[in-house]
Write an enzyme that holds these catalytic residues in place. Structure first.
Site, PDB file in Angstrom:
ATOM      1  CE  LYS A  18      -9.855  -7.458   0.023  1.00 38.52           C
ATOM      2  NZ  LYS A  18      -8.792  -8.163   0.768  1.00 38.52           N
ATOM      3  CD  GLU A  51      -5.496  -9.345  -0.922  1.00 40.05           C
ATOM      4  OE1 GLU A  51      -4.307  -9.168  -0.635  1.00 40.05           O
ATOM      5  OE2 GLU A  51      -6.443  -9.028  -0.175  1.00 40.05           O
ATOM      6  CG  ASP A  64      -1.687  -1.219   1.483  1.00 42.47           C
ATOM      7  OD1 ASP A  64      -1.383  -2.247   0.862  1.00 42.47           O
ATOM      8  OD2 ASP A  64      -2.608  -1.176   2.309  1.00 42.47           O
TER       9      ASP A  64
END
Length: 756
Positions: free
Chosen positions: A591, A486, A358
């Protein structure tokens, strides 16, 4: 959607104490200063559900991960953040009876996080029989003195007769992690001492089986008050000071607790730690509460002067962006290059408090624009300094080069889910992209040539070994991966992963030509390697569907039962809390941005038609159950002039936690994704790009807004951008003149330009 806090531009405020929302309130009122932080739990005893979480930057523990289905190459441990010794604890008594807001008659309750000052305030009235006492409690962790925690009480007797007030202040090592095995505790008390008005403790994390460093905390508490101190009984795991006094009718008295917290991360041994603890405590002890508070507030004021995003016309949007900026700067402000941006920051235990990809994907572009270049360089050096760990991770998988970890504290992979540890190798691409992004934005190639090239070369060697050549298709492929989505594991030829592998090889080859002969010799990239890398670039397989005009997420994605998210019954959302993992894996639902993540990274490489076709196909299939998802979609929607979708996605990223969109904020805030709200405004609504060394803007104003304003740093300049329905004004606040692009036109920026 139920909101547990009022919509307020500068405050996260509630006048209700609702036990079922307690953990949500705690997450949302977390505070920190980059060095340490804590959830918004109460200092005093609370007998209902609560998570008393205090966390120190860089302090963690390697927990066991071995299970029955252990596989070769698994990490030896699962790294987790350690819930620190509870140094904020202050129990309250009224006439000797313990205050417990879960049981007492409580009125006039207010919980108020002031984002402008970084102070968390509580106020309430407790009624016990005929006695009524009002408490006003202010808490902060100083951004001016990183080791300082301070909590200040103002106690007012509303009764017609005197009342006895007691404060039981502690440093308490009897704490637990919620995610620990078998009620395991991690702190051992080495030493403690106390006088009548203060006390100290030295505590150390318990030994581990993996040879990772143990951490030591030194804590010194001091009290400033008119209440009388008395000796407290000794206990094995706590240092206690007790203060009591009488409040006459309508009388007010104050009580202040100051704690200095030092860690072994900053001192070479325990002797030096003790010395540092004593020195800092002495410095703080001679200052008034007003001076300590002012120093803290002044730093926050300086931060807001540059970082604030002002929005007119939508208070919810305004509160959302300020909340996210506040929590980001509370978590990381770049002062310590040994630290990084944890997905939960100091707000909870989930994700182990570790570093994920991230940072490179979402944190770097944010800090590039709002902080000095050195802050982003520190983030890059964090990965450079952990290159040895990345070599280790690749070797564990039987591969050459460097595989950066999905989850880490020290460079070694420490995540224990196979689909993440083994397969989500796309994170290597974001590590490389961050170097490119920094170099492109700053125009400075020094880091790239001196250190970044080591990282790029090591990653390229990994990709060259991880691909395989398909004789049937005469192309290179990457099988057995998990992409950014994911909700699909062990797929073949994830487009994003293949694309980023190819791009990394391209960028590395181009960068190698820029480094010195000595550096090239050190890297020892052979002609055979160079030729292999170029061949992979030329013949990398990237799934594509000509009929749909899209990049295919992976080889068999289009064989799924493709139905839009709108077909999922509302009572089955979010699907990760209602469906089995088998059901999710078989579904077409995404997702977070996957193919679209690659398009976002390289907006100028794709045509309008390509961006539109892929967005139109993939966004309706995306459930946005990753906190990282809405920002990418907001930016791409804005680029495609899908204003309503861009605003919808901005609201989701800006208020993800404030409105608990994914029903998981009880675990802590989504810190790294908070960058997305800023990116959605600046890269989305304002259309900021860096193209051919030039800063460009193409702003629009959402229909519900009347105006927005923000600042950006760019190559030694500070710019203020002001956008309303009449046009855009760009002011050169400081720095040398430069030429920017505004709505497709080159303009010379010497002081202020306007399209109004």
């Amino acid at each position: 959607m139920k909101r547990i806090f009022e919509v307020n531009p500068w405050h996260v405020i509630s006048h209700e104490l609702v036990p079922t929302d307690k953990r949500l309130q705690e997450s949302m009122t977390s505070i920190g200063n980059g060095y340490m932080g804590m959830r918004g739990m109460f200092e005093e005893h609370y007998s209902n559900d609560t998570l008393k979480g205090i966390y120190i930057g860089g302090v963690w523990y390697p927990d066991k991960t071995r299970v029955g289905w252990w596989k070769n190459g698994y990490p030896e441990y699962f790294g987790k953040v350690v819930n620190a010794v509870n140094f904020v604890k202050v129990n309250l008594t009224i006439d000797g009876d313990q205050v417990d807001l879960a049981k007492d008659d409580v009125s006039d309750f207010t919980l108020d996080l002031n984002m402008h000052t970084g102070v968390l305030r509580r106020s309430f009235i407790v009624t016990k029989g005929e006695k009524r006492v009002q408490f006003l409690i202010d808490r902060f962790v100083s951004v001016a003195q990183k080791e300082l925690f301070d909590v200040h009480y103002s106690v007012h007797n509303l009764s017609d007769e005197p009342v006895q007030i007691g404060f039981i202040s502690q440093i308490d090592a009897d704490v637990f992690n919620e995610d620990a095995n078998y009620d395991e505790q991690f702190w051992q008390v080495l030493d403690k001492s106390h006088a009548v008005t203060g006390g100290s403790m030295i505590a150390e994390t318990k030994p581990n089986d993996f040879g990772t460093p143990r951490f030591t905390l030194g804590m010194q508490m001091m009290h400033v008050t008119d209440f009388r101190g008395s000796n407290a009984p000794e206990t094995e795991k706590a240092v206690t000071n007790i203060f009591r006094g009488t409040l006459d009718a309508d009388e007010t008295k104050n009580f202040e607790k100051r704690v200095i917290v030092t860690t072994s991360r900053d001192y070479e041994d325990i002797t030096a730690l003790r010395s540092g603890l004593a020195s800092l405590s002495e410095q703080v002890s001679v200052q008034s509460y007003e001076d300590l508070l002012k120093a803290h507030v002044d730093v926050w004021k300086q931060r807001w002067e540059q970082a604030d995003v002002a929005i007119d016309g939508d208070d919810a949007a305004q509160q959302g962006i300020r909340f996210n900026l506040f929590q980001l700067f509370s978590t990381y402000y770049g002062e310590d290059k040994r630290l990084n941006l944890g997905p939960k920051g100091f707000t909870g235990e989930k994700y182990g408090g570790a570093t994920y990809w991230d940072t490179e994907a979402f944190g770097v572009p944010f800090y590039l624009s709002l902080a000095k270049p050195k802050v982003t360089e520190n983030l890059l050096e964090y990965r450079y300094n952990q290159l040895a760990g990345a070599f280790h991770n690749a070797k564990q998988q039987g591969l050459k080069g460097a595989l950066y970890p999905m989850v880490t504290f020290n460079g070694i992979e420490c995540h224990n889910e196979w689909e993440i540890t083994f397969e989500e190798i796309h994170r290597n691409g974001s590590i490389a992209y961050a170097i490119f992004n920094y170099t492109r934005y700053t125009g400075d190639e020094t880091y790239l040539k001196e250190k970044g090239i080591d990282v790029l070369t090591a990653i390229s060697r990994f990709w060259a070994d991880r691909v395989h050549f398909s004789e049937r298709k005469q192309q290179y492929m990457i099988h057995g991966v998990t992409g950014p989505n994911e909700y699909e594991n062990n797929v073949n030829n994830n487009w994003y992963t293949n694309f980023m592998a190819r791009w990394t090889l391209e960028y590395t080859l181009a960068s190698l030509k820029k480094v010195s002969a000595d550096k090239q010799a050190d890297l020892a990239v052979s002609d055979e390697e160079l030729a292999k890398w170029q061949d992979i670039i030329d013949r990398m397989y990237l799934p594509h569907d000509d009929k749909l005009g899209i990049f295919v997420q992976h080889d068999t994605y289009l064989d799924k039962d493709i139905k839009p998210v709108s077909s999922i019954p509302a009572d089955q959302r979010p699907i990760n809390q209602h469906w089995s993992w088998d059901h999710i894996l078989r579904s077409p639902y995404i997702k977070q941005a996957d193919v679209l993540q690659g398009i976002y990274y390289f907006m100028d490489r794709f045509t309008e038609a390509q961006k539109k076709a892929n967005f139109d196909f993939y966004e309706p299939l995306t459930v946005h159950e990753s906190s990282l998802s809405p920002a990418v979609h907001a930016i791409l929607a804005a680029d495609l002039h899908y204003e309503d979708k861009a605003v919808e996605m901005y609201a989701r990223t800006a208020r993800l936690d404030l409105d608990n969109y994914n029903n998981d904020t009880v675990d802590g805030l989504h810190i790294t994704s908070m960058t997305g709200s800023w990116l959605a405004i600046v890269q989305g609504f304002a259309g900021m790009r860096v193209q051919a060394d030039k800063l460009a803007f193409a702003p629009f104003v959402p229909k519900a807004w009347t105006h927005y304003q923000f600042h950006v740093n760019f190559r030694g300049r500070l710019l203020k951008v002001d956008v309303d329905q009449q046009g855009t004004t760009v002011e050169l606040v400081s720095g040398e003149p430069l030429t920017i692009e505004l709505n497709g036109n080159d303009v010379a920026l010497k002081d202020t330009v306007s399209t109004k």
